[in-house]
Enzyme design. Structure first.
Site, PDB file in Angstrom:
ATOM      1  N   ASP A   1      -6.901  -1.064  -8.527  1.00  0.00           N
ATOM      2  CA  ASP A   1      -5.645  -1.021  -7.759  1.00  0.00           C
ATOM      3  C   ASP A   1      -5.871  -0.295  -6.419  1.00  0.00           C
ATOM      4  O   ASP A   1      -5.447  -0.771  -5.360  1.00  0.00           O
ATOM      5  CB  ASP A   1      -4.580  -0.312  -8.609  1.00  0.00           C
ATOM      6  CG  ASP A   1      -3.269  -0.146  -7.875  1.00  0.00           C
ATOM      7  OD1 ASP A   1      -2.546  -1.148  -7.734  1.00  0.00           O
ATOM      8  OD2 ASP A   1      -2.973   0.980  -7.428  1.00  0.00           O
TER       9      ASP A   1
ATOM     10  N   VAL B   1       0.847  -1.201   0.000  1.00  0.00           N
ATOM     11  CA  VAL B   1       0.000   0.000   0.000  1.00  0.00           C
ATOM     12  C   VAL B   1       0.877   1.243   0.000  1.00  0.00           C
ATOM     13  O   VAL B   1       1.726   1.413   0.880  1.00  0.00           O
ATOM     14  CB  VAL B   1      -0.920   0.045   1.245  1.00  0.00           C
ATOM     15  CG1 VAL B   1      -1.792   1.300   1.212  1.00  0.00           C
ATOM     16  CG2 VAL B   1      -1.790  -1.194   1.324  1.00  0.00           C
TER      17      VAL B   1
ATOM     18  N   LYS C   1      -5.729  -1.703  -2.333  1.00  0.00           N
ATOM     19  CA  LYS C   1      -4.991  -1.060  -1.232  1.00  0.00           C
ATOM     20  C   LYS C   1      -5.953  -0.633  -0.112  1.00  0.00           C
ATOM     21  O   LYS C   1      -5.648  -0.783   1.072  1.00  0.00           O
ATOM     22  CB  LYS C   1      -4.208   0.136  -1.778  1.00  0.00           C
ATOM     23  CG  LYS C   1      -3.131  -0.277  -2.794  1.00  0.00           C
ATOM     24  CD  LYS C   1      -2.617   0.923  -3.593  1.00  0.00           C
ATOM     25  CE  LYS C   1      -1.547   0.526  -4.597  1.00  0.00           C
ATOM     26  NZ  LYS C   1      -1.264   1.588  -5.576  1.00  0.00           N
TER      27      LYS C   1
ATOM     28  N   GLY D   1       7.512   3.095  -7.630  1.00  0.00           N
ATOM     29  CA  GLY D   1       8.907   3.312  -8.026  1.00  0.00           C
ATOM     30  C   GLY D   1       9.834   2.326  -7.344  1.00  0.00           C
ATOM     31  O   GLY D   1       9.515   1.768  -6.285  1.00  0.00           O
TER      32      GLY D   1
HETATM   33  N1  HSE Z   1       0.095   1.481 -10.612  1.00  0.00           N
HETATM   34  C1  HSE Z   1       0.301   1.804  -9.244  1.00  0.00           C
HETATM   35  C2  HSE Z   1       0.091   3.290  -9.082  1.00  0.00           C
HETATM   36  C3  HSE Z   1       1.680   1.383  -8.807  1.00  0.00           C
HETATM   37  O1  HSE Z   1       0.009   4.005 -10.093  1.00  0.00           O
HETATM   38  O2  HSE Z   1      -0.013   3.771  -7.965  1.00  0.00           O
HETATM   39  C4  HSE Z   1       1.884   1.332  -7.319  1.00  0.00           C
HETATM   40  O3  HSE Z   1       1.035   0.432  -6.670  1.00  0.00           O
END
Ligand code: HSE
Length: 434
Positions: free
Chosen positions: A199, A130, A203, A300
């Site tokens: 995504d 997360v 999280k 990153g």
């Molecule tokens: N694709 C995700 C983002 C990467 O843009 O936050 C990190 O989890």
């Protein structure tokens, strides 16, 4: 004391960053952990040019690492739910501790994984799953352990935040900015995970479980993306003193837990409204501490490695502790998790921004106001713009007070049924975060 041997599965962006941080900061890390940490084996299908692995043994079979008897900690950085799930479950079965950055895996299979880990007396650590480098799991699980957490709200997808920032600052279109985000490598392999909020919902599911002590319930999260937002909405929001952010919100209410990801208008003067580009930020509100804010790089190589390596250090410290006295995976002891219900979207309560494209005829505004008032929806402010010449339509923008979503759904159905209104209208939720 002999160094602890760890194995890295996956040498992509995060795997490479993790290897490099472990090498570069080896002395500082061993001063903290009390022992050296040695990468005994790496599983990778391709070498990573950003990473000089020297004479570290490399295999192309992740199960070589998982079944390597020397390795005590498996670092899973493959991603996805398939091979990664097998890797983690086999590592646990082999009595190894696991560190993972895999949000999808934890959000979807975490309950099963933690149960297996507890039975085996091993730790599964997932700080990097997360918000990349922000130590939000640690903060929620340990730093805020005294509190009843009331809500968590965060910008937890960097790609989405980059898109919204560029739309607002440069008036660029959604598709144009998404193409750039993909080119820069911010986006997930499937960018719909970023722009449709999946995504972020992964999280948020993890944050909510740790905040409220409930099992992981990704399937109950309400998810709405940013792909339908227009630059006009961004401009109108500004006119009302708001910014649009793609927020994940988990809130405890008297009836249950709200678990939702959607575009959200927030007052422009809130700190979190000023988190731009690919950066992440999470607000946590606790009854004792009040509001707190955590900000940093959400993705990153090295920011994510920062969290992965911190977890490895925690695991090394935990090697000699009684498994019953470790920090529980989901902050609350497994037998004390609560069955507090996750509410359906129709039961959430929030304020709304509506953008209605209507034919320029007398009485339209009155009809709109009647539909809202019949459902006890209180208008806070209203803005009628000049007729758009090409379409001959007039945009009407309305901000409402807080209301239960079911009432707003009814109102929207009635509004869209009006002859004068173009369907679908735009609805964006509004949060004050105070
Ligand atoms: N694709 C995700 C983002 C990467 O843009 O936050 C990190 O989890």
């Amino acid at each position: 004391m002999k160094p602890v041997k760890v194995g890295i599965c996956g040498l992509g962006t995060v795997g490479g960053g993790t290897f490099n941080v472990l090498q570069r900061n080896a002395v500082e890390i061993s001063r903290r952990a009390g022992r050296g940490i040695e990468v005994a084996q790496i599983a990778a299908r391709h070498l990573n040019p950003a990473c000089d692995t020297g004479d570290t043994p490399i295999t192309d079979d992740v199960f070589d690492v998982v079944n390597n008897p020397e390795i005590e900690v498996v670092i899973e950085l493959i991603g996805g739910y398939t091979v990664a799930f097998d890797v983690v479950m086999q590592a646990i079965a082999n009595g190894k501790h696991v560190v993972t950055a895999n949000k999808a895996l934890i959000a979807v299979h975490g309950n099963e994984i933690f149960e297996a880990a507890s039975k085996q007396g091993v730790v599964v650590a997932f700080e990097a799953s997360v918000a990349g480098g922000i130590p939000i799991i640690k903060a929620l699980r340990e730093g805020l352990a005294a509190n009843q957490i009331d809500w968590v709200a965060g910008i937890i997808n960097g790609t989405g935040n980059f898109i919204l920032t560029e739309m607002r600052d440069k008036g660029r279109t959604f598709d144009d900015v998404l193409a750039e985000a993909q080119m820069l490598g911010y986006a997930e392999a499937d960018p719909t995970f970023d722009v449709e909020g999946i995504d972020a919902a992964h999280k948020l599911t993890i944050l909510a479980s740790i905040a409220f002590g409930i099992p992981l319930q990704f399937d109950k999260a309400y998810t709405e993306g940013i792909s339908k937002l227009t630059t006009a909405d961004v401009r109108y929001a500004e006119a009302f003193g708001y910014r649009i952010k793609h927020l994940g919100i988990a809130r405890r209410t008297a009836d249950g837990v709200e678990l939702r990801v959607h575009p959200t208008l927030i007052p422009a003067d809130r700190l979190i409204a000023n988190v731009n580009g690919v950066m992440n930020a999470i607000m946590v509100n606790g009854d004792a501490v009040g509001s707190t804010l955590y900000y940093g790089a959400g993705a990153g190589a090295e920011p994510t490695a920062s969290s992965v390596v911190a977890d490895v250090i925690d695991v090394v410290r935990a090697l000699t502790t009684d498994p019953n006295n470790r920090v529980p995976h989901l902050a609350f002891r497994a037998e004390s998790l609560s069955d507090l219900a996750v509410l359906p979207a129709s039961a959430i309560e929030t304020a709304y921004y509506l953008r209605i494209q209507a034919k320029d005829r007398p009485g339209v505004l009155a009809k709109v106001a009647t539909i809202l008032s019949e459902r006890e929806i209180n208008i806070e402010s209203i803005l009628q713009k000049e007729v758009e010449e090409q379409a001959g339509l007039v945009p009407i923008i309305i901000m409402t007070h807080r209301v239960r979503e079911q009432k707003m759904n009814d109102a929207i159905e009635a509004l869209e049924a009006l002859d004068e209104v173009v369907s679908p209208l735009m609805r964006i939720r509004v949060e004050q975060l105070n």
